[in-house]
Structures are given as C-alpha cells and as structure tokens.
Scaffold this motif. Structure first.
Motif, PDB file in Angstrom:
ATOM      1  N   GLN A  68       7.606  30.944 -26.411  1.00  0.00           N
ATOM      2  CA  GLN A  68       7.867  30.735 -27.838  1.00  0.00           C
ATOM      3  C   GLN A  68       6.643  30.176 -28.583  1.00  0.00           C
ATOM      4  OE1 GLN A  68      12.122  29.275 -28.744  1.00  0.00           O
ATOM      5  NE2 GLN A  68      11.658  28.297 -26.779  1.00  0.00           N
ATOM      6  N   TYR A  69       6.517  30.580 -29.846  1.00  0.00           N
ATOM      7  CA  TYR A  69       5.571  30.031 -30.824  1.00  0.00           C
ATOM      8  C   TYR A  69       4.131  29.899 -30.310  1.00  0.00           C
ATOM      9  CZ  TYR A  69      10.230  28.462 -32.258  1.00  0.00           C
ATOM     10  OH  TYR A  69      11.561  28.396 -32.559  1.00  0.00           O
ATOM     11  N   PRO A  70       3.556  30.935 -29.702  1.00  0.00           N
ATOM     12  CA  PRO A  70       2.211  30.791 -29.139  1.00  0.00           C
ATOM     13  C   PRO A  70       1.139  30.460 -30.183  1.00  0.00           C
ATOM     14  CG  PRO A  70       2.891  33.098 -29.170  1.00  0.00           C
ATOM     15  CD  PRO A  70       4.102  32.291 -29.485  1.00  0.00           C
ATOM     16  N   THR A  71       1.261  30.990 -31.389  1.00  0.00           N
ATOM     17  CA  THR A  71       0.226  30.725 -32.394  1.00  0.00           C
ATOM     18  C   THR A  71       0.203  29.255 -32.779  1.00  0.00           C
ATOM     19  OG1 THR A  71       0.519  32.978 -33.249  1.00  0.00           O
ATOM     20  CG2 THR A  71      -0.694  31.435 -34.631  1.00  0.00           C
ATOM     21  N   THR A  72       1.359  28.691 -33.054  1.00  0.00           N
ATOM     22  CA  THR A  72       1.445  27.278 -33.409  1.00  0.00           C
ATOM     23  C   THR A  72       1.035  26.381 -32.250  1.00  0.00           C
ATOM     24  OG1 THR A  72       3.174  27.619 -35.080  1.00  0.00           O
ATOM     25  CG2 THR A  72       3.032  25.427 -34.088  1.00  0.00           C
ATOM     26  N   MET A  73       1.532  26.678 -31.038  1.00  0.00           N
ATOM     27  CA  MET A  73       1.220  25.837 -29.886  1.00  0.00           C
ATOM     28  C   MET A  73      -0.279  25.861 -29.573  1.00  0.00           C
ATOM     29  SD  MET A  73       4.079  24.473 -29.108  1.00  0.00           S
ATOM     30  CE  MET A  73       4.851  24.688 -30.711  1.00  0.00           C
ATOM     31  N   THR A  74      -0.906  27.029 -29.721  1.00  0.00           N
ATOM     32  CA  THR A  74      -2.338  27.128 -29.445  1.00  0.00           C
ATOM     33  C   THR A  74      -3.140  26.351 -30.479  1.00  0.00           C
ATOM     34  OG1 THR A  74      -2.002  29.315 -28.447  1.00  0.00           O
ATOM     35  CG2 THR A  74      -4.255  28.740 -29.087  1.00  0.00           C
ATOM     36  N   ALA A  75      -2.740  26.452 -31.736  1.00  0.00           N
ATOM     37  CA  ALA A  75      -3.451  25.731 -32.796  1.00  0.00           C
ATOM     38  C   ALA A  75      -3.339  24.223 -32.613  1.00  0.00           C
ATOM     39  CB  ALA A  75      -2.896  26.144 -34.157  1.00  0.00           C
ATOM     40  N   LEU A  76      -2.140  23.721 -32.361  1.00  0.00           N
ATOM     41  CA  LEU A  76      -1.956  22.276 -32.223  1.00  0.00           C
ATOM     42  C   LEU A  76      -2.647  21.742 -30.972  1.00  0.00           C
ATOM     43  CD1 LEU A  76       1.788  21.879 -33.306  1.00  0.00           C
ATOM     44  CD2 LEU A  76      -0.236  21.090 -34.545  1.00  0.00           C
ATOM     45  N   SER A  77      -2.580  22.485 -29.874  1.00  0.00           N
ATOM     46  CA  SER A  77      -3.275  22.052 -28.655  1.00  0.00           C
ATOM     47  C   SER A  77      -4.777  22.056 -28.883  1.00  0.00           C
ATOM     48  CB  SER A  77      -2.911  22.979 -27.490  1.00  0.00           C
ATOM     49  OG  SER A  77      -1.535  22.916 -27.195  1.00  0.00           O
ATOM     50  N   GLY A  78      -5.274  23.079 -29.550  1.00  0.00           N
ATOM     51  CA  GLY A  78      -6.699  23.139 -29.848  1.00  0.00           C
ATOM     52  C   GLY A  78      -7.154  21.970 -30.691  1.00  0.00           C
ATOM     53  N   MET A  79      -6.326  21.558 -31.643  1.00  0.00           N
ATOM     54  CA  MET A  79      -6.670  20.413 -32.485  1.00  0.00           C
ATOM     55  C   MET A  79      -6.821  19.147 -31.648  1.00  0.00           C
ATOM     56  SD  MET A  79      -7.028  21.382 -35.650  1.00  0.00           S
ATOM     57  CE  MET A  79      -6.863  19.895 -36.653  1.00  0.00           C
ATOM     58  N   ALA A  80      -5.993  18.997 -30.617  1.00  0.00           N
ATOM     59  CA  ALA A  80      -6.074  17.805 -29.769  1.00  0.00           C
ATOM     60  C   ALA A  80      -7.440  17.708 -29.087  1.00  0.00           C
ATOM     61  CB  ALA A  80      -4.962  17.825 -28.719  1.00  0.00           C
ATOM     62  N   PHE A  81      -7.972  18.843 -28.661  1.00  0.00           N
ATOM     63  CA  PHE A  81      -9.293  18.835 -28.020  1.00  0.00           C
ATOM     64  C   PHE A  81     -10.407  18.620 -29.033  1.00  0.00           C
ATOM     65  CE2 PHE A  81      -6.858  21.405 -24.876  1.00  0.00           C
ATOM     66  CZ  PHE A  81      -7.016  20.556 -23.791  1.00  0.00           C
ATOM     67  N   LEU A  82     -10.265  19.181 -30.224  1.00  0.00           N
ATOM     68  CA  LEU A  82     -11.270  18.950 -31.266  1.00  0.00           C
ATOM     69  C   LEU A  82     -11.315  17.476 -31.642  1.00  0.00           C
ATOM     70  CD1 LEU A  82     -10.704  21.962 -33.711  1.00  0.00           C
ATOM     71  CD2 LEU A  82     -12.499  21.712 -31.988  1.00  0.00           C
ATOM     72  N   MET A  83     -10.153  16.822 -31.695  1.00  0.00           N
ATOM     73  CA  MET A  83     -10.104  15.412 -32.056  1.00  0.00           C
ATOM     74  C   MET A  83     -10.723  14.522 -30.981  1.00  0.00           C
ATOM     75  SD  MET A  83      -6.415  15.062 -33.937  1.00  0.00           S
ATOM     76  CE  MET A  83      -6.779  13.440 -34.593  1.00  0.00           C
ATOM     77  N   GLU A  84     -10.769  15.025 -29.762  1.00  0.00           N
ATOM     78  CA  GLU A  84     -11.447  14.289 -28.689  1.00  0.00           C
ATOM     79  C   GLU A  84     -12.950  14.301 -28.907  1.00  0.00           C
ATOM     80  OE1 GLU A  84     -13.796  14.106 -25.014  1.00  0.00           O
ATOM     81  OE2 GLU A  84     -13.379  15.937 -26.142  1.00  0.00           O
ATOM     82  N   GLY A  85     -13.438  15.316 -29.643  1.00  0.00           N
ATOM     83  CA  GLY A  85     -14.860  15.428 -29.906  1.00  0.00           C
ATOM     84  C   GLY A  85     -15.495  16.671 -29.330  1.00  0.00           C
ATOM     85  N   SER A  86     -14.712  17.462 -28.592  1.00  0.00           N
ATOM     86  CA  SER A  86     -15.238  18.687 -28.012  1.00  0.00           C
ATOM     87  C   SER A  86     -15.343  19.778 -29.080  1.00  0.00           C
ATOM     88  CB  SER A  86     -14.342  19.170 -26.871  1.00  0.00           C
ATOM     89  OG  SER A  86     -14.392  18.260 -25.784  1.00  0.00           O
TER      90      SER A  86
END
Length: 391
Positions: A68-86
């Motif tokens: 379910q919801y791959p576009t949303t899940m990918t975007a939110l997970s990606g944001m978590a890594f960007l916020m780490e600084g990667s």
C-alpha cells in the motif's frame, strides 16, 4: 539554533495545567539528564534509520502492508534520511536516498502529466494526491541540496511537472467572506478536481500545499494564485473558534466540527510561509491553546500520527519565545505553547514506544514504515537541516 535540553526541561510545563512545574534541579543533575536524553534520541534515530534501511525494497521504494501507498511511504522514508544529513552524494545513508530518488526517476514511473503516483496500485488510484504532495516535498528537498548538473536537470524537469499537476488538480469554488467580498478558494481532494468532481478536504490540501512550498523553497516556480486560493480555502474552513473543519461546506464554517489534526497542520503551513504576525495563524494557534489537552495529551488518540507530525512541526517553528511575541498579553510563560512543552510531552512517549530490537515504531493502523518515518522526523527537527522544516 536549537534550545538546549536544560532549557527544555526547565520550561516544560504541565499538560492541561493541572500539575505544578517541578522545582529546578541542581545544575549537575540537569546536565546529566541533558546528556542522557541526547544519547537516547541519537540511539533511537540510529535504530529507526537502520530499520528503514533494512526495509527498503531493492528497487528503492518503501510501502505499507500489502504494497500500500508506495509513493507516500517512499517520500516520508526518504525525508527521514535527508533530515539525518545524508544527500545523494554524501552521508551515511546516501545509498538509500539515491535509491529512493532513482525509483521516482525510473522511466517506467515517468508520466507526461506529472503524476507521481501509480494508479495501477489500488491504494493509489483513489488517493494519489497524498503521494503527489509528499513526493513533491521529498524531491524538492533533494533538489535543493543537489549539485550534480545532470541530476539537477532530471529532478527539475520532474518537479516542474509535479507542481503543474498539483496546480491543475486544485479545486475552484467561490466563497463569500464575512465582509461580503467574494474570493476564489481552492483545496485538494484524494484525487484531482476533475477525477473527484471538485471535491476537496483539509488533510490533502495541507499535504499539497506543503509540497508546493517545498518546491518554491528549492527555486521551482509555483504560481502565486494557487497558493492564494489554498490559503483562502483554509480560511474559509476556519470556524469562529479558530479550528479547521474537514472540508468546505459553503457559507460560514460551523462550530463544533473542527478537526484538531487539520488545525495543527494548517499552523505548520502558515509558519512555513513566515506568517507569524498575520491573523489567520494566530486564530489557529489560539484554537490549539484553547484545546491544549487534546494536543498535549499522553496516550493514543484518533489520527494521532498525523496530528503529532504536523503539531510538532508547528511547535518547532514556534520555538520557545514566539508564542509570547504573537500573544503579548499572555504573561505566564510556563503556559505558552512551545517546542519545549511539545518535547516534554511527546519525546518520552516516542522513545518508550520504539521497538528496541527492530528499531521501528509499530503503533499505527497504516504501517510501521509510516509511523517510524514520522517519529524520525520529529526527533530530528532540532538539526534544522531541511528548509521546509526550518524556523
């Protein structure tokens, strides 16, 4: 600059205002607690990011249960890594960011109209505007930090189309304001205005609006009229008590139908546009203050992941002093809404609820990926890395 944990501890006050603020601790004890909390947060973030790393599909996407919801899940997970600084090129999790971006950029996913979701997926065919908003926010955040010319060109092309899709998907209605003036308003529904019969509602409107703001922050052109119509829409959905209702009813929005999560999300969007002194965000903030037992409550509530995600962003933007600037007649600082109070209420809950073995959070009807991404966002706000989340 983030406030220290010592100040957060001293400023933290009571949920509902019924428990007295504890006496100040000795400096050495407060310092020890400060260090312990920072270590606990760092450890929780590390565990959570490792969980997302392990659950990323080989092609770069994430999904909720059953695909379910791959576009949303990918975007939110990606944001978590960007916020780490990667980023795409640097950082501990650059591979995860790159794989997520490559998934969005894959030729098989590119659509001429700029849609980011996949209508072949049943969960996206009826709710693709959520993925459109979150996906635009993620890609804009990547684009803003990208230095490689070729990659920037690919992202810029995709983002321009994604923004165009959001703008075309916006509804259009007329609303008569209290003073008798007619204005154009426009929100977003689960699908485009054309596909959904001009239906709109608050949660998707916030998601789309935040995506547009992230794009504009990154230098992608966003028509002003679409932003104006969206702000007019939120105002039209605001009751006399200052809360936001589920969707536009026409005429004057009715009291008693306010949705706290939507009101928190609206504050977040208002603050991200720098609207600290205008009347509308103040009305929303006052509603939250009047219902603070809902916003600063311990334990589970309806839609609490969504509410906490946006209320946390709003409180981070508010910081520890801005409430007093917005409401100078409020002299009791320990009763202000603030980032310190939010952290005091929510961070212990977040830390306690993490599965220490897997690193995930599982208290969600949608997916551990969803709630894990949201909690990682909140725990990393103090880093102040991404423009969409900065004060």
């Amino acid at each position: 600059m983030p406030r220290s944990w010592l100040l957060a501890t001293l400023a933290a006050c009571v949920v509902g205002g019924v428990i007295a603020v504890p006496a100040p601790q000795p400096a050495c004890a407060a310092d020890d607690k400060d260090k312990e909390q920072k270590k606990a947060i760092e450890k929780a973030v590390e565990r959570g990011l490792e969980y997302l790393k392990k659950t990323q599909a080989q092609d770069g996407h994430w999904e909720a249960q059953g695909g379910q919801y791959p576009t949303t899940m990918t975007a939110l997970s990606g944001m978590a890594f960007l916020m780490e600084g990667s980023t795409l090129k640097e950082g501990k999790y650059s591979d995860q960011v790159k794989k997520a971006v490559d998934w969005f950029l894959a030729p098989a996913r590119q659509q001429a109209n700029g849609m980011l979701g996949d209508v072949r997926n049943p969960t996206e065919s009826t709710r693709y505007m959520y993925g459109q908003g979150f996906g635009t926010m993620f890609l804009a955040s990547v684009y803003g930090e990208e230095e490689d010319k070729e990659q920037r060109e690919k992202l810029e092309k995709l983002l321009k189309k994604a923004v165009e899709f959001i703008c075309k998907a916006q509804t259009l209605k007329k609303h008569r304001k209290a003073e008798g003036k007619d204005v154009d308003i426009g929100g977003w529904g689960y699908v485009s205005a054309a596909d959904g019969g001009n239906f709109d509602e608050g949660s998707v409107t916030i998601t789309a609006l935040q995506g547009l703001r992230a794009a504009r922050n990154a230098g992608i052109p966003v028509p002003k009229e679409n932003i104006d119509k969206a702000v007019n829409y939120l105002e039209a959905c605001t009751t006399t008590d200052g809360g936001i209702i589920y969707n536009y009813l026409g005429g004057v929005a009715g009291r008693g139908q306010e949705r706290p999560p939507l009101t928190a999300a609206a504050i977040c969007c208002g603050f991200s546009a720098g609207q600290y002194k205008t009347e509308l965000p103040k009305r929303w903030l006052k509603y939250c203050k009047d219902h603070e037992s809902t916003f600063l409550a311990k334990g589970r509530q309806a839609h609490d992941e969504y509410q906490t995600y946006y209320f946390g962003q709003a409180m981070y933007s508010l910081g520890d002093e801005r409430y007093g600037e917005m409401f100078p007649d409020q002299k009791e600082k320990d009763k202000w809404l603030s980032w310190a109070r939010f952290k005091d209420c929510y961070f212990p809950q977040i830390l306690d609820n993490q599965n220490k073995n897997s690193g995930s959070w599982e208290q969600s009807s949608i997916s551990p990926v969803y709630v894990t991404s949201i909690n990682l966002c909140l725990l990393q706000l103090d880093k102040g890395i991404l423009p969409i989340y900065q004060r």
